[in-house]
Design a protein around this motif. Structure first.
Motif, PDB file in Angstrom:
ATOM      1  N   ILE A  41       0.832  -1.416  -0.072  1.00  0.00           N
ATOM      2  CA  ILE A  41       0.026   0.054  -0.053  1.00  0.00           C
ATOM      3  C   ILE A  41       0.823   1.202   0.066  1.00  0.00           C
ATOM      4  O   ILE A  41       0.427   2.325  -0.698  1.00  0.00           O
ATOM      5  CB  ILE A  41      -0.997   0.081   1.232  1.00  0.00           C
ATOM      6  N   ASP A  82      -9.098  -1.982   1.127  1.00  0.00           N
ATOM      7  CA  ASP A  82      -8.445  -2.678   2.456  1.00  0.00           C
ATOM      8  C   ASP A  82      -7.860  -1.800   3.570  1.00  0.00           C
ATOM      9  O   ASP A  82      -7.982  -1.806   4.675  1.00  0.00           O
ATOM     10  CB  ASP A  82      -7.368  -3.795   2.295  1.00  0.00           C
ATOM     11  N   HIS A  83      -7.598  -0.292   2.977  1.00  0.00           N
ATOM     12  CA  HIS A  83      -6.948   0.635   3.638  1.00  0.00           C
ATOM     13  C   HIS A  83      -7.581   2.017   3.893  1.00  0.00           C
ATOM     14  O   HIS A  83      -7.120   2.753   4.694  1.00  0.00           O
ATOM     15  CB  HIS A  83      -5.417   0.501   3.045  1.00  0.00           C
ATOM     16  N   TYR A  84      -8.673   1.973   2.877  1.00  0.00           N
ATOM     17  CA  TYR A  84      -9.491   3.529   3.034  1.00  0.00           C
ATOM     18  C   TYR A  84     -10.807   3.409   3.375  1.00  0.00           C
ATOM     19  O   TYR A  84     -11.378   2.071   2.979  1.00  0.00           O
ATOM     20  CB  TYR A  84      -9.231   4.198   1.626  1.00  0.00           C
TER      21      TYR A  84
END
Length: 415
Positions: free
Chosen positions: A206, A252-254
């Motif tokens: 990422i 998955d990260h935001y």
């Protein structure tokens, strides 16, 4: 039931273990070169490519081609091997017991044979993932023309970020990318092309994906922006499967991944080539397919509505599972007559398909022109405009705590 396996890597011990176990796995060919193994799988229709050599890592483009024809890709890795985790690829320790190896491979092969999007396949694909909260992917789509799709997508992302969500905005329009222009980012590096190259290298880091995007300050918050292809001749750099994997990695990260996609969905480019060729419209199809919500921006006049109806018919013929939500844009008395909302609802109920109408955005050409001229979103150029209020409502944000003055922005390439 027997499962045909092509083994990549000169590992005689692995062949002996599989044969002596006498289970469902049958080694049909042993290859020492990547190209030979991929060709053997594609021509013979092998069900599994088993990679026993950590130095032999196929390109992600080759992996995608194998997965598209239903061939499972399995890596056997020892403790010292350093290969980035790749979605849709089964990675197992080299010392795994044969019973466990066969069980895992059999489950993977069966999951690939299930229809795309089936609950059983989704359960298998997420069985090994740690439980975590994921964001949402929202796509903005439209019929051909200029209904204002990019403007709505940009300001939707800005309002979500201003409300405290972490947001990534990707310009996936392979025909007429414009997000960078609307933000005053005169950068021809094309972030989405860089993102696809990162994914094709086998990495889903990422931090590398973030570095490929521009970090844009909007008011008191920031959003990451993946700029689109500025030149139409460069669109083959955007591989649909690579961009889809990147979008899922961002998810998955935001909290929110906002996509601005092109209107065309007909996959007919391959008719012009004797071999497999990059498909420009496949980017739109892939992005719509992985979205949690699809907003279709419709220009509310006698030209925009028929175009939208034809586009939805085409979408339903090829992708009946996709259900876009309708946003009427540029709503005004001059375009739709008196009581424009009521007339639009009546026309849609009479001629339109059974899709929900979720928004009516007013026609405010002066504000939109000023926004493009300044390279700023509505939050900065016209914070109290009716158009901005409607987009805030569309994003589920209450119209309160509005800024009292404009805040300047600065752009920077993320580190």
């Amino acid at each position: 039931m027997s499962i045909s396996v092509v083994l990549l890597g000169e590992q005689e011990s692995m062949v002996r273990q599989i044969e002596s176990y006498q289970g469902e796995l049958i080694v049909t060919r042993v290859c020492s070169e990547i190209a030979e193994a991929v060709a053997a799988c594609l021509t013979a229709g092998a069900e599994v490519l088993l990679i026993a050599d950590a130095q032999q890592v196929p390109l992600m483009e080759q992996v995608d081609e194998l997965l598209s024809q239903g061939t499972a890709v399995v890596y056997l890795l020892d403790g010292s091997a350093a290969i980035s985790p790749m979605p849709e690829v089964l990675q197992l320790p080299a010392d795994i017991a044969m019973s466990d190896l066969e069980q895992r491979i059999t489950a993977t092969v069966r999951s690939l044979k299930l229809p795309e999007g089936s609950p059983e396949r989704d359960d298998r694909e997420t069985a090994d993932l740690e439980p975590r909260d994921k964001g949402r992917i929202v796509s903005f789509w439209s019929a051909p023309g200029s209904p204002g799709r990019s403007t709505v997508a940009l300001n939707f992302a800005v309002e979500a970020a201003a409300a405290g969500r972490s947001v990534v905005l990707l310009d996936a329009d392979t025909y007429a990318a414009s997000i960078s222009i609307q933000l005053g980012l005169m950068d021809e590096s094309a972030s989405v092309a860089q993102i696809c190259r990162i994914m094709d290298s086998g990495s889903a880091d990422i931090s590398r994906l973030n570095a490929a995007c521009s970090l844009v300050q909007v008011g008191d918050t920031t959003i990451r922006v993946g700029t689109g292809i500025p030149r139409s001749s460069r669109w083959p750099e955007v591989r649909p499967s690579a961009l889809r994997r990147a979008t899922l990695a961002f998810k998955d990260h935001y909290d929110l991944v906002v996509l601005d996609v092109a209107p065309h969905i007909a996959l007919d480019e391959q008719l012009s080539f004797d071999t497999q060729a990059p498909q420009r419209n496949a980017v739109t199809v892939e992005m719509l397919g992985c979205s949690d919500d699809i907003f279709m921006v419709v220009q509310s006049d006698s030209v925009g509505i028929p175009r939208a109806l034809r586009a939805i018919d085409e979408l339903e013929e090829s992708h009946a599972d996709l259900q876009p939500k309708i946003i009427f844009n540029r709503v005004s008395v001059s375009r739709s007559g008196r009581s424009p909302k009521r007339r639009l609802i009546e026309a849609w109920d009479r001629f339109g398909p059974m899709h929900d109408v979720v928004g009516f955005l007013p026609n405010d050409s002066a504000v939109c022109s000023a926004s493009v001229l300044a390279g700023s979103p509505l939050l900065e150029i016209a914070p109290r405009s009716s158009l901005r209020m409607e987009i805030r409502s569309l994003a589920g944000i209450k119209s309160s705590n509005l800024p009292k003055k404009r805040v300047s922005r600065r752009f920077s390439k993320s580190a």
